[in-house]
Design an enzyme around this catalytic site. Structure first.
Site, PDB file in Angstrom:
ATOM      1  N   TYR A   1       0.852  -1.200   0.000  1.00 17.76           N
ATOM      2  CA  TYR A   1       0.000   0.000   0.000  1.00 17.76           C
ATOM      3  C   TYR A   1       0.891   1.255   0.000  1.00 17.76           C
ATOM      4  O   TYR A   1       0.550   2.279  -0.591  1.00 17.76           O
ATOM      5  CB  TYR A   1      -0.954  -0.023   1.200  1.00 17.76           C
ATOM      6  CG  TYR A   1      -2.201   0.794   0.987  1.00 17.76           C
ATOM      7  CD1 TYR A   1      -3.052   0.546  -0.093  1.00 17.76           C
ATOM      8  CD2 TYR A   1      -2.529   1.830   1.847  1.00 17.76           C
ATOM      9  CE1 TYR A   1      -4.196   1.306  -0.295  1.00 17.76           C
ATOM     10  CE2 TYR A   1      -3.670   2.592   1.660  1.00 17.76           C
ATOM     11  CZ  TYR A   1      -4.489   2.325   0.585  1.00 17.76           C
ATOM     12  OH  TYR A   1      -5.609   3.085   0.389  1.00 17.76           O
TER      13      TYR A   1
ATOM     14  N   LYS B   1      -3.224   8.433   2.599  1.00 17.39           N
ATOM     15  CA  LYS B   1      -4.466   8.286   3.379  1.00 17.39           C
ATOM     16  C   LYS B   1      -4.303   8.879   4.788  1.00 17.39           C
ATOM     17  O   LYS B   1      -5.263   9.429   5.338  1.00 17.39           O
ATOM     18  CB  LYS B   1      -4.878   6.803   3.472  1.00 17.39           C
ATOM     19  CG  LYS B   1      -5.356   6.199   2.152  1.00 17.39           C
ATOM     20  CD  LYS B   1      -6.568   6.915   1.574  1.00 17.39           C
ATOM     21  CE  LYS B   1      -7.194   6.143   0.425  1.00 17.39           C
ATOM     22  NZ  LYS B   1      -8.164   6.958  -0.345  1.00 17.39           N
TER      23      LYS B   1
HETATM   24  P1  NAP Z   1     -12.207   3.201  -8.508  1.00 23.12           P
HETATM   25  O1  NAP Z   1     -13.511   2.686  -8.940  1.00 23.12           O
HETATM   26  O2  NAP Z   1     -11.027   2.954  -9.404  1.00 23.12           O
HETATM   27  O3  NAP Z   1     -12.340   4.745  -8.176  1.00 23.12           O
HETATM   28  C1  NAP Z   1     -11.237   5.628  -8.127  1.00 23.12           C
HETATM   29  C2  NAP Z   1     -11.691   6.876  -8.802  1.00 23.12           C
HETATM   30  O4  NAP Z   1     -10.696   7.905  -8.670  1.00 23.12           O
HETATM   31  C3  NAP Z   1     -11.907   6.672 -10.312  1.00 23.12           C
HETATM   32  O5  NAP Z   1     -13.177   7.170 -10.669  1.00 23.12           O
HETATM   33  C4  NAP Z   1     -10.805   7.525 -10.917  1.00 23.12           C
HETATM   34  O6  NAP Z   1     -11.127   8.033 -12.190  1.00 23.12           O
HETATM   35  C5  NAP Z   1     -10.745   8.629  -9.903  1.00 23.12           C
HETATM   36  N1  NAP Z   1      -9.598   9.505 -10.091  1.00 23.12           N
HETATM   37  C6  NAP Z   1      -8.279   9.207 -10.063  1.00 23.12           C
HETATM   38  N2  NAP Z   1      -7.557  10.302 -10.365  1.00 23.12           N
HETATM   39  C7  NAP Z   1      -8.442  11.320 -10.567  1.00 23.12           C
HETATM   40  C8  NAP Z   1      -8.320  12.693 -10.911  1.00 23.12           C
HETATM   41  N3  NAP Z   1      -7.128  13.267 -11.109  1.00 23.12           N
HETATM   42  N4  NAP Z   1      -9.455  13.434 -11.038  1.00 23.12           N
HETATM   43  C9  NAP Z   1     -10.662  12.885 -10.854  1.00 23.12           C
HETATM   44  N5  NAP Z   1     -10.852  11.593 -10.564  1.00 23.12           N
HETATM   45  C10 NAP Z   1      -9.749  10.810 -10.404  1.00 23.12           C
HETATM   46  O7  NAP Z   1     -11.773   2.533  -7.104  1.00 23.12           O
HETATM   47  P2  NAP Z   1     -12.441   2.580  -5.637  1.00 23.12           P
HETATM   48  O8  NAP Z   1     -11.817   1.439  -4.908  1.00 23.12           O
HETATM   49  O9  NAP Z   1     -13.896   2.719  -5.718  1.00 23.12           O
HETATM   50  O10 NAP Z   1     -11.775   3.894  -5.024  1.00 23.12           O
HETATM   51  C11 NAP Z   1     -12.528   4.974  -4.511  1.00 23.12           C
HETATM   52  C12 NAP Z   1     -11.938   5.448  -3.191  1.00 23.12           C
HETATM   53  O11 NAP Z   1     -12.127   4.438  -2.203  1.00 23.12           O
HETATM   54  C13 NAP Z   1     -10.434   5.730  -3.238  1.00 23.12           C
HETATM   55  O12 NAP Z   1     -10.146   6.858  -2.438  1.00 23.12           O
HETATM   56  C14 NAP Z   1      -9.859   4.475  -2.568  1.00 23.12           C
HETATM   57  O13 NAP Z   1      -8.577   4.699  -2.015  1.00 23.12           O
HETATM   58  C15 NAP Z   1     -10.911   4.254  -1.509  1.00 23.12           C
HETATM   59  N6  NAP Z   1     -10.908   2.942  -0.879  1.00 23.12           N
HETATM   60  C16 NAP Z   1     -10.979   1.814  -1.643  1.00 23.12           C
HETATM   61  C17 NAP Z   1     -10.956   0.574  -1.032  1.00 23.12           C
HETATM   62  C18 NAP Z   1     -10.984  -0.680  -1.849  1.00 23.12           C
HETATM   63  O14 NAP Z   1     -10.583  -1.727  -1.337  1.00 23.12           O
HETATM   64  N7  NAP Z   1     -11.462  -0.649  -3.074  1.00 23.12           N
HETATM   65  C19 NAP Z   1     -10.892   0.475   0.380  1.00 23.12           C
HETATM   66  C20 NAP Z   1     -10.844   1.650   1.120  1.00 23.12           C
HETATM   67  C21 NAP Z   1     -10.856   2.886   0.483  1.00 23.12           C
HETATM   68  P3  NAP Z   1     -10.550   7.272 -13.508  1.00 23.12           P
HETATM   69  O15 NAP Z   1     -11.122   5.920 -13.513  1.00 23.12           O
HETATM   70  O16 NAP Z   1     -10.989   8.173 -14.599  1.00 23.12           O
HETATM   71  O17 NAP Z   1      -9.047   7.260 -13.337  1.00 23.12           O
END
Ligand code: NAP
Length: 256
Positions: free
Chosen positions: A156, A163
């Site tokens: 990570y 984070k």
């Molecule tokens: P995800 O579907 O890949 O979402 C991440 C999003 O961030 C995508 O829509 C991506 O857009 C966007 N993004 C990245 N760079 C950007 C920028 N410069 N401007 C605008 N948008 C941008 O994955 P997710 O897991 O749902 O992640 C969402 C949040 O949840 C993140 O903060 C992640 O760290 C957090 N989280 C995830 C988990 C897990 O296990 N999945 C657990 C805890 C927390 P593009 O696709 O266009 O790049």
């Protein structure tokens, strides 16, 4: 039963596809009666997010790369024109270079460190500054975080540090914006298989580990994260700000 977000306008940043945590959150917000505005990062993502926006009956789908102050200013302008007021914002965005998550943390480059901080932590400051003037009746800002902020999670790395920064941003924003009736909280989700998660080497073994050891003996369902986001956006959480709420089957409390 009345809906929890009836009459509220919610801006959801970070819906990439149906597997995104932001998708589950937007779906739950719609279920609870919120009017939805989604954003996409660039032209490459536009069609996909517009399709998802139709499924979710979003009122608007607007461009916003959070790395661009110009696009944030244009977003503010569009939101001022319509709907004119925002009640809830979900910031579900993170990014780090893949190589910074796979090589030893000590090898993190200066540029990779800055990039992860900019997109994954600073962007919450920029988004809050953009939307706060539109939260004329108070509001709620929720960001997505992860246990890697306070514990060392293999691979990570630079994202864990981002984070940690993001959670500090939550507290400082909560203090700044509280007098305006704007609440700011983090939602710490257990691991869920999404596009962003797939960038973490060995992610499947993390899922297995958590399912075996979390108090609830299972992984996190995105709908559980979404329901907690509804709570944080709704008046039910009116006394809660500057907090990180864990929705992780309890994994975060475990020592051994
Ligand atoms: P995800 O579907 O890949 O979402 C991440 C999003 O961030 C995508 O829509 C991506 O857009 C966007 N993004 C990245 N760079 C950007 C920028 N410069 N401007 C605008 N948008 C941008 O994955 P997710 O897991 O749902 O992640 C969402 C949040 O949840 C993140 O903060 C992640 O760290 C957090 N989280 C995830 C988990 C897990 O296990 N999945 C657990 C805890 C927390 P593009 O696709 O266009 O790049």
């Amino acid at each position: 039963m009345s809906k929890l977000l009836e009459g509220k306008c919610a801006l959801v940043l970070g819906v990439a596809n149906r597997w995104s945590l932001a998708y589950a959150i937007a779906d739950a917000f719609r279920r609870e009666g919120a009017c939805l505005i989604l954003t996409y990062q660039g032209e490459r993502q536009r069609d996909a997010v517009e399709t998802v926006g139709q499924e979710l009956a979003a009122a608007q789908v607007l461009p916003c790369d959070v790395a661009s102050d110009g696009e944030l200013a244009q977003l503010a302008e569009k939101l001022r024109e319509s709907p004119g007021r925002v009640d809830a914002v979900v910031h579900s965005i993170a990014f780090a270079n893949r190589e910074d998550m796979s090589r030893p943390f000590v090898e993190t480059s200066r540029a990779g460190f800055s990039l992860a901080q900019d997109i994954s932590a600073y962007s919450l400051v920029a988004v809050a500054r953009t939307v706060a003037p539109l939260m004329t009746e108070g509001g709620s800002i929720t960001t997505l975080t992860y246990l890697g902020s306070t514990r060392v999670i293999p691979n990570y790395n630079v994202m864990g540090v981002a984070k940690a920064s993001l959670e500090a941003v939550v507290r400082y924003l909560a203090s700044d914006l509280g007098p305006k009736g704007i609440r700011v909280n983090g939602l710490s989700a257990g691991p869920v298989k999404t596009a962003a998660a797939r960038a973490i080497p060995g992610f499947s073994s993390i899922l297995d580990y958590v399912a075996q050891r979390a108090p609830l003996r299972r992984n996190t369902d995105p709908r559980e994260v979404a329901d907690a986001a509804v709570f944080l956006a709704s008046p039910l959480s009116r006394g809660v700000t500057g907090n990180v709420l864990f929705v992780d089957s309890g994994f975060g409390i475990m020592g051994l």
